[in-house]
Design a protein around this motif. Sequence first.
Motif, PDB file in Angstrom:
ATOM      1  N   VAL A  29       0.808  -1.214   0.000  1.00  0.00           N
ATOM      2  CA  VAL A  29       0.000   0.000   0.000  1.00  0.00           C
ATOM      3  C   VAL A  29       0.840   1.262   0.000  1.00  0.00           C
ATOM      4  O   VAL A  29       0.314   2.357  -0.096  1.00  0.00           O
ATOM      5  N   SER A  30       2.174   1.154   0.122  1.00  0.00           N
ATOM      6  CA  SER A  30       3.001   2.354   0.155  1.00  0.00           C
ATOM      7  C   SER A  30       2.946   3.069  -1.184  1.00  0.00           C
ATOM      8  O   SER A  30       2.931   2.442  -2.246  1.00  0.00           O
ATOM      9  N   PRO A  31       2.954   4.404  -1.205  1.00  0.00           N
ATOM     10  CA  PRO A  31       2.875   5.135  -2.466  1.00  0.00           C
ATOM     11  C   PRO A  31       4.143   4.985  -3.277  1.00  0.00           C
ATOM     12  O   PRO A  31       5.241   4.941  -2.745  1.00  0.00           O
ATOM     13  N   ALA A  32       3.982   4.947  -4.563  1.00  0.00           N
ATOM     14  CA  ALA A  32       5.151   4.881  -5.441  1.00  0.00           C
ATOM     15  C   ALA A  32       5.762   6.265  -5.554  1.00  0.00           C
ATOM     16  O   ALA A  32       5.066   7.271  -5.514  1.00  0.00           O
ATOM     17  N   PHE A  33       7.071   6.293  -5.696  1.00  0.00           N
ATOM     18  CA  PHE A  33       7.767   7.569  -5.806  1.00  0.00           C
ATOM     19  C   PHE A  33       7.899   7.988  -7.256  1.00  0.00           C
ATOM     20  O   PHE A  33       8.206   7.181  -8.132  1.00  0.00           O
ATOM     21  N   ALA A  34       7.671   9.251  -7.485  1.00  0.00           N
ATOM     22  CA  ALA A  34       7.947   9.789  -8.812  1.00  0.00           C
ATOM     23  C   ALA A  34       9.457   9.883  -8.996  1.00  0.00           C
ATOM     24  O   ALA A  34      10.208   9.914  -8.030  1.00  0.00           O
ATOM     25  N   ALA A  35       9.873   9.904 -10.246  1.00  0.00           N
ATOM     26  CA  ALA A  35      11.297  10.059 -10.520  1.00  0.00           C
ATOM     27  C   ALA A  35      11.766  11.406  -9.997  1.00  0.00           C
ATOM     28  O   ALA A  35      10.982  12.342  -9.856  1.00  0.00           O
ATOM     29  N   GLY A  36      13.078  11.492  -9.707  1.00  0.00           N
ATOM     30  CA  GLY A  36      13.629  12.734  -9.198  1.00  0.00           C
ATOM     31  C   GLY A  36      13.509  13.859 -10.203  1.00  0.00           C
ATOM     32  O   GLY A  36      13.331  13.629 -11.410  1.00  0.00           O
ATOM     33  N   PRO A  37      13.588  15.101  -9.732  1.00  0.00           N
ATOM     34  CA  PRO A  37      13.463  16.257 -10.635  1.00  0.00           C
ATOM     35  C   PRO A  37      14.547  16.263 -11.710  1.00  0.00           C
ATOM     36  O   PRO A  37      15.635  15.716 -11.535  1.00  0.00           O
ATOM     37  N   SER A  38      14.252  16.917 -12.806  1.00  0.00           N
ATOM     38  CA  SER A  38      15.226  17.146 -13.866  1.00  0.00           C
ATOM     39  C   SER A  38      15.984  18.431 -13.555  1.00  0.00           C
ATOM     40  O   SER A  38      15.367  19.488 -13.366  1.00  0.00           O
ATOM     41  N   VAL A  39      17.302  18.346 -13.475  1.00  0.00           N
ATOM     42  CA  VAL A  39      18.132  19.475 -13.046  1.00  0.00           C
ATOM     43  C   VAL A  39      19.082  19.875 -14.168  1.00  0.00           C
ATOM     44  O   VAL A  39      19.776  19.032 -14.739  1.00  0.00           O
ATOM     45  N   ASP A  40      19.128  21.163 -14.449  1.00  0.00           N
ATOM     46  CA  ASP A  40      20.023  21.696 -15.481  1.00  0.00           C
ATOM     47  C   ASP A  40      21.263  22.262 -14.802  1.00  0.00           C
ATOM     48  O   ASP A  40      21.310  23.430 -14.417  1.00  0.00           O
ATOM     49  N   ALA A  41      22.273  21.421 -14.626  1.00  0.00           N
ATOM     50  CA  ALA A  41      23.507  21.828 -13.950  1.00  0.00           C
ATOM     51  C   ALA A  41      24.600  20.822 -14.273  1.00  0.00           C
ATOM     52  O   ALA A  41      24.333  19.716 -14.752  1.00  0.00           O
ATOM     53  N   ARG A  42      25.842  21.204 -13.978  1.00  0.00           N
ATOM     54  CA  ARG A  42      26.951  20.279 -14.216  1.00  0.00           C
ATOM     55  C   ARG A  42      26.898  19.083 -13.284  1.00  0.00           C
ATOM     56  O   ARG A  42      27.281  17.972 -13.640  1.00  0.00           O
ATOM     57  N   ALA A  43      26.440  19.327 -12.064  1.00  0.00           N
ATOM     58  CA  ALA A  43      26.378  18.262 -11.071  1.00  0.00           C
ATOM     59  C   ALA A  43      25.374  18.644  -9.990  1.00  0.00           C
ATOM     60  O   ALA A  43      25.156  19.827  -9.732  1.00  0.00           O
ATOM     61  N   TYR A  44      24.779  17.629  -9.392  1.00  0.00           N
ATOM     62  CA  TYR A  44      23.928  17.881  -8.232  1.00  0.00           C
ATOM     63  C   TYR A  44      23.906  16.654  -7.346  1.00  0.00           C
ATOM     64  O   TYR A  44      24.272  15.539  -7.764  1.00  0.00           O
ATOM     65  N   LEU A  45      23.468  16.859  -6.114  1.00  0.00           N
ATOM     66  CA  LEU A  45      23.444  15.769  -5.140  1.00  0.00           C
ATOM     67  C   LEU A  45      22.456  16.122  -4.043  1.00  0.00           C
ATOM     68  O   LEU A  45      22.333  17.280  -3.636  1.00  0.00           O
ATOM     69  N   VAL A  46      21.741  15.111  -3.551  1.00  0.00           N
ATOM     70  CA  VAL A  46      20.814  15.268  -2.427  1.00  0.00           C
ATOM     71  C   VAL A  46      21.158  14.222  -1.383  1.00  0.00           C
ATOM     72  O   VAL A  46      21.325  13.039  -1.711  1.00  0.00           O
ATOM     73  N   GLU A  47      21.270  14.664  -0.114  1.00  0.00           N
ATOM     74  CA  GLU A  47      21.671  13.762   0.963  1.00  0.00           C
ATOM     75  C   GLU A  47      20.726  13.871   2.158  1.00  0.00           C
ATOM     76  O   GLU A  47      20.147  14.924   2.421  1.00  0.00           O
ATOM     77  N   ASP A  48      20.628  12.759   2.879  1.00  0.00           N
ATOM     78  CA  ASP A  48      20.036  12.756   4.213  1.00  0.00           C
ATOM     79  C   ASP A  48      21.078  13.353   5.148  1.00  0.00           C
ATOM     80  O   ASP A  48      22.164  12.800   5.323  1.00  0.00           O
ATOM     81  N   GLY A  49      20.762  14.500   5.753  1.00  0.00           N
ATOM     82  CA  GLY A  49      21.742  15.186   6.582  1.00  0.00           C
ATOM     83  C   GLY A  49      22.125  14.442   7.836  1.00  0.00           C
ATOM     84  O   GLY A  49      23.164  14.717   8.431  1.00  0.00           O
TER      85      GLY A  49
END
Length: 386
Positions: A29-49
Motif C-alpha cells: 500500500v506504500s505510495p510509489a515515488f515519482a522520478a527525481g526532478p530534472s536538473v540543469d547543472a553540471r552536477a547535483y546531489l541530495v543527501e540525508d543530513g
Amino acid sequence: MAACHSESSEYSADVKLRLLVLALALALVSPAFAAGPSVDARAYLVEDGRTGEVLLAQNPARQVPIASLTKLMTVLLTLEHTQPTDRVTISPEAAAVGESSVRLRAGEQLTVRDLLEAALIQSANDAAWALAEHVGRGSEERFVFMMNRRARQLGLADTHFVRPDGLDAAGHVSSARDVTTLARILMKRPIVRQIVAMRDATIAGGRSLHTWNDLLGSFPGLIGVKTGHTTAAGWSEVAAARGPGVTVYATVIGSPGRSARNADLVELLTWALGRFRVVPVVSATHVYARVESSYGKGGLELVALRSLRQAVLVNRPLVERVIAPTGVELPLEKGQEVGELRVYDRGRLIASSPLVASRSIGGPGAIARTGWYIGRTAHNMWGWVS
C-alpha cells in the motif's frame, strides 16, 4: 510508511510470521515515488543530513569549479584555529581583493566574527582573504596549503584549492559530493548555523550585509548554507532544509542562471523532504515477545517501555531484532526490564528500547514450589517409562 521485518531466534514463530506478513501488506500500500526532478547543472546531489546517505545525484564526484562554496573550507579552518572575538588587522592585499566585497580598508581591525559574517552572508572575498592571512600567519600560500591538507584529512578526494575566496583559478576544483560533506561538517557548529540563517546583518564600520541566498525566507524550513557564482563556475549552492525529524541537503553546481539554480533547488529539496515520514518505529502497545515464567506461572508478554517515532524513508523496510530470554525467574515486577528491541535501517541502528514485563508475577510459596518440583519430576519419569 516504512515496513518492519523482524529477526529473532529467541521468540515464537507465530510472532515472527505476523510481523513479516504486516511488512508485505505495508509494502503493497506504500505510495510509489515519482522520478527525481530534472536538473540543469553540471552536477547535483541530495543527501540525508543525518547519515550522509545519497538520495539522488548526477555527476556527484565530477571535479568542477565551485566559486564561493570554497569559503566553507576557509570558515572551517578559521573556526579551528581562532576565536570569534580575535581581532584581525586587514592587509593591503586583502583590501585589494575584488568582486564581491565589503570594502575592507588596509590597517583597520575587525573581529573574526565580523569577517565570518561577511564571508558567509555577503560572500565577501576580501573578508575571506583577511581570514586566510590571519590563520596563515600572514601568508595566503600557507593557508591554501592548510586548506588542501584539511581536505585530505576529511577524505575530500575530488577537491583541490588554489585560493581561499573561490575566485576563478586554474586547478581550483571540488565536487558536489565533497562540498556537501564539507557543509554538513560545518553545520555542526552553532555559530555557523546562526550566521547562515541570517538574511541581513551589520558589522564594524556600519557595513550592511545582505545574503545572496534567495531561498532564505522563501523556502519553508531552509536553514542555510552557502551560494557561489563566477563566470567559470556558473551558479551554485549548497542548501539545507529541515523537515519533521530530518534535515536534507541539496547541492547544485554549475547552473546556467540564478533563477534556474533556485528553481532546481526548490524541486530537489521538496522531493527529498517528501520521501520521509515520521512513523512509530517502536510501539508501546505492541507485544514484541512472549516468554515462559518459572513454576508454571504461565506466559509473560514483553512490551516496549514507551513508543518512539522517527523520520524514515517511505518504502524502506526496517528490521526489528528482539533480544529476550526463553524464560524468566520469579518474582518479577511489572515494568521490569527483561529484554531489548533494536530497529535497523539497512544495518544501521536507528532506534532501541528496553522490553519490559507487561505484568507482575509473584514468586511461589514453599508449598507451591515443592508441588511444582514434584510435578516436574513425575512428568519426566513418565517420559522415561513411555
